[in-house]
Design a protein around this motif. Structure first.
Motif, PDB file in Angstrom:
ATOM      1  N   ARG A   2     102.877 -48.352  73.172  1.00  0.00           N
ATOM      2  CA  ARG A   2     103.881 -48.105  74.077  1.00  0.00           C
ATOM      3  C   ARG A   2     104.008 -45.903  72.960  1.00  0.00           C
ATOM      4  N   ARG A   3     104.822 -46.040  72.166  1.00  0.00           N
ATOM      5  CA  ARG A   3     104.969 -45.252  71.448  1.00  0.00           C
ATOM      6  C   ARG A   3     103.561 -44.408  71.632  1.00  0.00           C
ATOM      7  N   LYS A   4     102.447 -44.800  71.422  1.00  0.00           N
ATOM      8  CA  LYS A   4     101.392 -43.407  70.862  1.00  0.00           C
ATOM      9  C   LYS A   4     100.993 -43.175  72.106  1.00  0.00           C
ATOM     10  N   CYS A   5     100.644 -43.816  73.407  1.00  0.00           N
ATOM     11  CA  CYS A   5     100.693 -43.130  74.884  1.00  0.00           C
ATOM     12  C   CYS A   5     101.559 -41.953  74.551  1.00  0.00           C
ATOM     13  N   GLU A   6     102.922 -42.853  74.896  1.00  0.00           N
ATOM     14  CA  GLU A   6     104.330 -41.526  74.732  1.00  0.00           C
ATOM     15  C   GLU A   6     103.755 -40.266  74.325  1.00  0.00           C
ATOM     16  N   LYS A   7     103.409 -40.800  72.919  1.00  0.00           N
ATOM     17  CA  LYS A   7     103.039 -39.294  71.767  1.00  0.00           C
ATOM     18  C   LYS A   7     102.131 -38.917  72.163  1.00  0.00           C
ATOM     19  N   LEU A   8     100.719 -39.544  73.485  1.00  0.00           N
ATOM     20  CA  LEU A   8      99.157 -38.357  73.545  1.00  0.00           C
ATOM     21  C   LEU A   8      99.789 -37.960  74.895  1.00  0.00           C
ATOM     22  N   GLN A   9     101.406 -38.445  76.138  1.00  0.00           N
ATOM     23  CA  GLN A   9     100.994 -38.112  77.278  1.00  0.00           C
ATOM     24  C   GLN A   9     101.970 -36.325  76.503  1.00  0.00           C
ATOM     25  N   SER A  10     102.941 -36.372  75.323  1.00  0.00           N
ATOM     26  CA  SER A  10     103.174 -35.391  75.368  1.00  0.00           C
ATOM     27  C   SER A  10     102.105 -34.414  74.662  1.00  0.00           C
ATOM     28  N   LEU A  11     101.994 -34.613  73.794  1.00  0.00           N
ATOM     29  CA  LEU A  11     101.014 -33.871  74.147  1.00  0.00           C
ATOM     30  C   LEU A  11      99.609 -33.307  74.803  1.00  0.00           C
ATOM     31  N   PHE A  12      99.224 -33.915  75.602  1.00  0.00           N
ATOM     32  CA  PHE A  12      98.333 -33.270  76.642  1.00  0.00           C
ATOM     33  C   PHE A  12      99.771 -32.528  77.675  1.00  0.00           C
ATOM     34  N   ARG A  13     100.645 -33.259  77.804  1.00  0.00           N
ATOM     35  CA  ARG A  13     101.564 -31.578  77.689  1.00  0.00           C
ATOM     36  C   ARG A  13     101.806 -30.153  77.355  1.00  0.00           C
ATOM     37  N   GLU A  14     101.935 -30.343  76.414  1.00  0.00           N
ATOM     38  CA  GLU A  14     102.190 -29.177  75.877  1.00  0.00           C
ATOM     39  C   GLU A  14     100.530 -28.328  75.712  1.00  0.00           C
ATOM     40  N   ASN A  15      99.395 -29.155  75.524  1.00  0.00           N
ATOM     41  CA  ASN A  15      98.595 -28.161  75.904  1.00  0.00           C
ATOM     42  C   ASN A  15      97.763 -27.980  77.071  1.00  0.00           C
ATOM     43  N   TYR A  16      98.927 -28.225  78.062  1.00  0.00           N
ATOM     44  CA  TYR A  16      98.499 -28.216  79.748  1.00  0.00           C
ATOM     45  C   TYR A  16      99.707 -26.189  79.390  1.00  0.00           C
ATOM     46  N   VAL A  17     100.373 -26.734  79.000  1.00  0.00           N
ATOM     47  CA  VAL A  17     101.253 -25.537  79.488  1.00  0.00           C
ATOM     48  C   VAL A  17     100.834 -24.663  78.920  1.00  0.00           C
ATOM     49  N   LEU A  18     100.043 -24.443  76.943  1.00  0.00           N
ATOM     50  CA  LEU A  18      99.649 -23.580  76.580  1.00  0.00           C
ATOM     51  C   LEU A  18      99.196 -22.973  77.570  1.00  0.00           C
ATOM     52  N   SER A  19      97.935 -24.042  77.539  1.00  0.00           N
ATOM     53  CA  SER A  19      96.610 -23.369  78.470  1.00  0.00           C
ATOM     54  C   SER A  19      96.805 -22.330  79.663  1.00  0.00           C
ATOM     55  N   VAL A  20      98.110 -22.809  80.154  1.00  0.00           N
ATOM     56  CA  VAL A  20      98.903 -22.340  81.796  1.00  0.00           C
ATOM     57  C   VAL A  20      98.700 -21.217  80.832  1.00  0.00           C
ATOM     58  N   ILE A  21     100.018 -20.930  79.961  1.00  0.00           N
ATOM     59  CA  ILE A  21     100.841 -19.495  79.559  1.00  0.00           C
ATOM     60  C   ILE A  21      99.327 -18.772  79.719  1.00  0.00           C
ATOM     61  N   ASP A  22      98.703 -19.571  78.084  1.00  0.00           N
ATOM     62  CA  ASP A  22      98.200 -17.987  77.993  1.00  0.00           C
ATOM     63  C   ASP A  22      96.784 -18.033  78.557  1.00  0.00           C
ATOM     64  N   SER A  23      96.375 -18.643  80.207  1.00  0.00           N
ATOM     65  CA  SER A  23      95.605 -17.657  81.206  1.00  0.00           C
ATOM     66  C   SER A  23      96.399 -16.821  81.671  1.00  0.00           C
ATOM     67  N   PHE A  24      97.512 -16.675  81.964  1.00  0.00           N
ATOM     68  CA  PHE A  24      98.425 -15.772  82.555  1.00  0.00           C
ATOM     69  C   PHE A  24      98.580 -14.945  82.429  1.00  0.00           C
ATOM     70  N   ILE A  25      98.597 -14.525  80.428  1.00  0.00           N
ATOM     71  CA  ILE A  25      98.823 -13.687  80.098  1.00  0.00           C
ATOM     72  C   ILE A  25      97.286 -13.209  79.431  1.00  0.00           C
ATOM     73  N   HIS A  26      96.412 -13.487  79.594  1.00  0.00           N
ATOM     74  CA  HIS A  26      94.914 -13.281  79.412  1.00  0.00           C
ATOM     75  C   HIS A  26      94.311 -12.407  81.220  1.00  0.00           C
ATOM     76  N   LEU A  27      94.694 -13.041  81.787  1.00  0.00           N
ATOM     77  CA  LEU A  27      94.523 -12.020  82.738  1.00  0.00           C
ATOM     78  C   LEU A  27      95.630 -11.230  83.399  1.00  0.00           C
ATOM     79  N   GLU A  28      96.457 -10.926  82.397  1.00  0.00           N
ATOM     80  CA  GLU A  28      97.591  -9.622  82.584  1.00  0.00           C
ATOM     81  C   GLU A  28      98.543 -10.146  83.009  1.00  0.00           C
TER      82      GLU A  28
END
Length: 111
Positions: A2-28
Motif C-alpha cells: 500500500r505504501r508503494k502504491c501511495e508513493k507512486l500516486q504521489s509521484l504521478f500527481r507531482e509529475n502531472y502538475v509539473l507538466s501542466v505548469i511547464d506547458s502553460f509556461i511554454h505557451l507563454e
C-alpha cells in the motif's frame, strides 16, 4: 504494498502538475500556471528551484517584474534557495524594463 502504491500516486500527481505548469509556461501563459503552482504550495507541496525559476522566467518574459519579485521573495519563505538562473532571470527582466537600481541590488546580493 500500500505504501508503494501511495508513493507512486504521489509521484504521478507531482509529475502531472509539473507538466501542466511547464506547458502553460511554454505557451507563454504564466498567468494560468501560477495559480496551480500557488494552490499546490498552499497545500504543502515542496517544489524545487527549477519550478520557481520557470514561473520567474514566465513573468520576466512578459516584463511583469512585480509578479516576478513576488515569486522570487516567496522562494525564501518556502525554504528554496535561489540559484544562478534565478538571479539571471531577475537581471534580465530588470534591465529589459530599465529598472537599473533593482538590477544593481541583484548584482550586490549575488556578490
Amino acid at each position: 504494498q500500500r505504501r508503494k502504491c501511495e508513493k507512486l500516486q504521489s509521484l504521478f500527481r507531482e509529475n502531472y502538475v509539473l507538466s501542466v505548469i511547464d506547458s502553460f509556461i511554454h505557451l507563454e501563459m504564466v498567468q494560468l500556471a501560477e495559480p496551480i503552482f500557488n494552490k499546490y504550495r498552499r497545500d504543502g507541496h515542496q517544489f524545487d528551484v527549477k519550478v520557481y525559476n520557470s514561473i520567474l522566467e514566465g513573468w520576466a518574459a512578459q516584463g511583469q517584474y512585480r509578479k516576478m519579485e513576488h515569486v522570487f521573495w516567496s522562494m525564501s519563505g518556502d525554504g528554496v534557495t535561489p540559484n544562478f538562473q534565478s538571479y539571471a532571470t531577475l537581471l534580465e527582466c530588470y534591465t529589459r524594463c530599465e529598472h537599473w537600481e533593482e538590477a544593481g541590488l541583484v548584482v550586490q546580493e549575488m556578490e
